[in-house]
Design a protein around this motif. Sequence first.
Motif, PDB file in Angstrom:
ATOM      1  N   UNK A 384      48.375  23.602   3.785  1.00  0.00           N
ATOM      2  CA  UNK A 384      47.456  22.648   4.278  1.00  0.00           C
ATOM      3  C   UNK A 384      46.381  22.095   3.376  1.00  0.00           C
ATOM      4  N   UNK A 385      46.039  23.153   2.551  1.00  0.00           N
ATOM      5  CA  UNK A 385      44.787  22.257   1.422  1.00  0.00           C
ATOM      6  C   UNK A 385      45.369  22.567   0.071  1.00  0.00           C
ATOM      7  N   UNK A 386      46.974  22.152   0.037  1.00  0.00           N
ATOM      8  CA  UNK A 386      47.423  21.838  -1.201  1.00  0.00           C
ATOM      9  C   UNK A 386      46.847  21.200  -2.415  1.00  0.00           C
ATOM     10  N   UNK A 387      46.562  21.677  -3.606  1.00  0.00           N
ATOM     11  CA  UNK A 387      46.024  20.904  -4.671  1.00  0.00           C
ATOM     12  C   UNK A 387      47.144  20.927  -5.637  1.00  0.00           C
ATOM     13  N   UNK A 388      47.446  19.712  -6.160  1.00  0.00           N
ATOM     14  CA  UNK A 388      48.700  19.613  -7.082  1.00  0.00           C
ATOM     15  C   UNK A 388      48.100  19.890  -8.513  1.00  0.00           C
ATOM     16  N   UNK A 389      48.927  20.679  -9.034  1.00  0.00           N
ATOM     17  CA  UNK A 389      48.809  21.213 -10.434  1.00  0.00           C
ATOM     18  C   UNK A 389      49.871  20.545 -11.408  1.00  0.00           C
ATOM     19  N   UNK A 390      49.736  20.542 -12.776  1.00  0.00           N
ATOM     20  CA  UNK A 390      50.596  20.434 -13.731  1.00  0.00           C
ATOM     21  C   UNK A 390      51.812  21.327 -13.474  1.00  0.00           C
ATOM     22  N   UNK A 391      51.717  22.532 -12.852  1.00  0.00           N
ATOM     23  CA  UNK A 391      52.625  23.518 -12.813  1.00  0.00           C
ATOM     24  C   UNK A 391      53.367  23.190 -11.523  1.00  0.00           C
ATOM     25  N   UNK A 392      52.739  22.649 -10.491  1.00  0.00           N
ATOM     26  CA  UNK A 392      53.463  22.530  -9.078  1.00  0.00           C
ATOM     27  C   UNK A 392      53.939  21.238  -8.846  1.00  0.00           C
ATOM     28  N   UNK A 393      53.617  20.202  -9.641  1.00  0.00           N
ATOM     29  CA  UNK A 393      53.936  18.737  -9.595  1.00  0.00           C
ATOM     30  C   UNK A 393      55.493  18.580  -9.023  1.00  0.00           C
ATOM     31  N   UNK A 394      55.484  18.107  -7.815  1.00  0.00           N
ATOM     32  CA  UNK A 394      56.791  18.190  -7.226  1.00  0.00           C
ATOM     33  C   UNK A 394      57.378  16.508  -7.514  1.00  0.00           C
ATOM     34  N   UNK A 395      58.544  16.487  -7.597  1.00  0.00           N
ATOM     35  CA  UNK A 395      59.030  14.953  -7.454  1.00  0.00           C
ATOM     36  C   UNK A 395      59.359  14.653  -6.249  1.00  0.00           C
ATOM     37  N   UNK A 396      59.028  13.597  -5.743  1.00  0.00           N
ATOM     38  CA  UNK A 396      59.473  12.841  -4.310  1.00  0.00           C
ATOM     39  C   UNK A 396      61.099  12.734  -4.367  1.00  0.00           C
ATOM     40  N   UNK A 397      61.469  13.287  -2.958  1.00  0.00           N
ATOM     41  CA  UNK A 397      62.921  13.401  -2.637  1.00  0.00           C
ATOM     42  C   UNK A 397      63.322  12.342  -1.646  1.00  0.00           C
ATOM     43  N   UNK A 398      64.455  11.676  -1.862  1.00  0.00           N
ATOM     44  CA  UNK A 398      64.976  10.890  -0.537  1.00  0.00           C
ATOM     45  C   UNK A 398      65.168  11.739   0.763  1.00  0.00           C
ATOM     46  N   UNK A 399      64.851  10.941   1.940  1.00  0.00           N
ATOM     47  CA  UNK A 399      64.761  11.873   3.190  1.00  0.00           C
ATOM     48  C   UNK A 399      63.902  12.898   3.585  1.00  0.00           C
ATOM     49  N   UNK A 400      62.684  12.810   2.958  1.00  0.00           N
ATOM     50  CA  UNK A 400      61.669  13.803   3.047  1.00  0.00           C
ATOM     51  C   UNK A 400      60.295  12.957   3.585  1.00  0.00           C
ATOM     52  N   UNK A 418      44.052  10.635   5.980  1.00  0.00           N
ATOM     53  CA  UNK A 418      45.291  11.281   5.798  1.00  0.00           C
ATOM     54  C   UNK A 418      46.297  10.413   6.544  1.00  0.00           C
ATOM     55  N   UNK A 419      47.278  10.044   5.583  1.00  0.00           N
ATOM     56  CA  UNK A 419      48.589   9.508   6.148  1.00  0.00           C
ATOM     57  C   UNK A 419      49.720  10.401   5.665  1.00  0.00           C
ATOM     58  N   UNK A 420      50.841  10.317   6.657  1.00  0.00           N
ATOM     59  CA  UNK A 420      51.906  10.742   6.279  1.00  0.00           C
ATOM     60  C   UNK A 420      53.211   9.924   6.337  1.00  0.00           C
ATOM     61  N   UNK A 421      54.077   9.801   5.209  1.00  0.00           N
ATOM     62  CA  UNK A 421      55.023   8.755   5.206  1.00  0.00           C
ATOM     63  C   UNK A 421      56.372   9.293   5.140  1.00  0.00           C
ATOM     64  N   UNK A 422      57.432   8.624   5.602  1.00  0.00           N
ATOM     65  CA  UNK A 422      58.599   8.951   5.341  1.00  0.00           C
ATOM     66  C   UNK A 422      59.230   8.362   4.071  1.00  0.00           C
ATOM     67  N   UNK A 423      60.032   8.941   3.372  1.00  0.00           N
ATOM     68  CA  UNK A 423      60.687   8.582   2.182  1.00  0.00           C
ATOM     69  C   UNK A 423      62.523   8.664   2.694  1.00  0.00           C
ATOM     70  N   UNK A 424      62.662   7.325   2.891  1.00  0.00           N
ATOM     71  CA  UNK A 424      64.080   7.300   3.555  1.00  0.00           C
ATOM     72  C   UNK A 424      64.109   7.737   4.934  1.00  0.00           C
TER      73      UNK A 424
END
Length: 604
Positions: A384-400, A418-424
């Motif tokens: 819920x309160x995720x903070x991206x770090x250099x260690x956790x940095x995730x690639x965006x993936x299709x259909x997510x 806040x907005x939530x968006x579809x990738x594919x």
Amino acid sequence: MFQTFTAENSPEQGPPRLIALRRALADAGVQGFLVPRADAWQGEYVAPRDARLAWLTGFSGSAGFCIVLPGIAGVFVDGRYRLQVRQQVAPVFTPVDWPEVSAGDWLRDHLSEGVVAFDPWLHTAAEIAAIEKALQGHPVRLQPTENFVDAVWHDQPGPAIRPAFAHPEELAGESSAAKRARLGAALAAAGQATAVLTLPDSICWLLNIRGADLPRNPLVQSFALLHADGSVDLFAHAAKFSDALLQSLGAEVRLAPEEDFAVALTQLKGPVRVDRGTAPWAVQDLLSHAGVSFVWGDDPCRLPKACKNAAEIAATREAHLRDGAAIAEFLCWFDGRAEAVCGGAVETEIGVVTALEGFRRATNQLHDLSFETISGAGPNGAVIHYRVSEDSNRRLEPNSLMLVDSGGQYKDGTTDITRTMAIGTPPEGAARAFTAVLQGMIAVSRARFPAGVAGCHLDALARAPLWTLHCDYDHGTGHGVGAFLCVHEGPQRLSRVSDVPFLPGMILSNEPGYYREGAYGIRLENLIVVREAAPLAGGDAQRRMYDFETLTWAPFDRRLILVEELSRAERDWLDAYHAEVLAKIGPRVSAEVRAWLERACAPL
């Protein structure tokens, strides 16, 4: 910008630091120690010097605490952080579900007898009283002491000392002198000589000043005494105040060193008002031992500060339009990147954060972000309160899905969206959940309610569509928001537990959500402001009614909306909202983005 788990805050540092702390407790003859997230000002953000909980445990959330005992160290977190805490703390720490499990009950279960120490400046009187009440009849007692974390934190940073600056009266809508006179007169009418102010946002609002002592919140860390004659004794580092700023504050605002605050409390003539829920425990202890009479009462600045005046509302409308243009540029950019990701291109959470901040900075009016951007791709969106770090940095993936919660600090207003968006193609079930979240947000946006209604009464409107799916979310539906102040502001909230009645001028977030662990998160958020509702034909003219004005203008992802699930009223609201987004934001963006916005805002 992005957190990395270095030697200073790595979870691996937790075990040796816990050993050192336990050794110090044993040497002092005490069995336990309370380690709060909070500092002496009880704020959500703390300076590096005061990040004791993160230093000890590795947990970096904005709320929680740790209780260290000889055989167990519990880290107490609420529903927002239960995934995060498991990722950030070493196994020597035990996560505890709070507030379901209270500190007092947990101590009764895990300590048969002894002394639990606490720093009297880091806990409120209400907090300590609640623990002591739970321990009644049990041979464990609380004792104020030195801070044992500070004693073993040998490279602890120094205090933040950064320049304060004036907040213009045309944006504040009222002079500091007028505010002080008004609140001082209220104290006098209540038979009180002085009010103790320990919340920096209250002091900044009262004096029409801002600062930079903390990241993301334009605050001056200080204490103050507001007297019935409207004068103020301000306790802060002198280096923060230029001669020009002091002169603008006037002779009725007297600056003294921060370390003089404790002595000044003992020299007051009562009755003195103290806010039990926000003032450090040490305040009432100092007053009591000095024989100064005091009464419990709300911080006199909190409610007036929460009820924004016409100038503040007009200014924050403009800030949201400016921010909305930056968001439109970002969402257009993101659509292009999402399409590229589906074609094999690489994009990351940090790349998203960097791009969004760039669009805000391109306005040339961004003072700062209003909080660290939450940029959660796929399963990270469920934190819920995720903070991206250099260690956790995730690639965006299709259909997510991609969840982005962000905001800006502008000198004319504070934003949070806040907005939530579809990738594919959206994951299975995501569109149904998204639509339910949207329905809940629309229900709050359309609410009309009588005076006296509080957040606890309206919270269910946002949850009801999710409840029909046997779903819910573990956070409040909305928080108060300041005017170029803290993005999280009390006392108003849109929450099951808030009984503070809504009043005109209160700004709130409206942000229901849904989180599927290991898969995705969904949250939608607009800011809204309470206003007098326009009369309805045939309505009860004797009954005072309120509704909400929307402040945030940005489209919702149509690919995630199941139109057939929307009622006619919901569909009409969404079409009208999108038409207004286009009308308000379209003239402020580039031609390319306007064309994208026309498609994003087309009627359903």
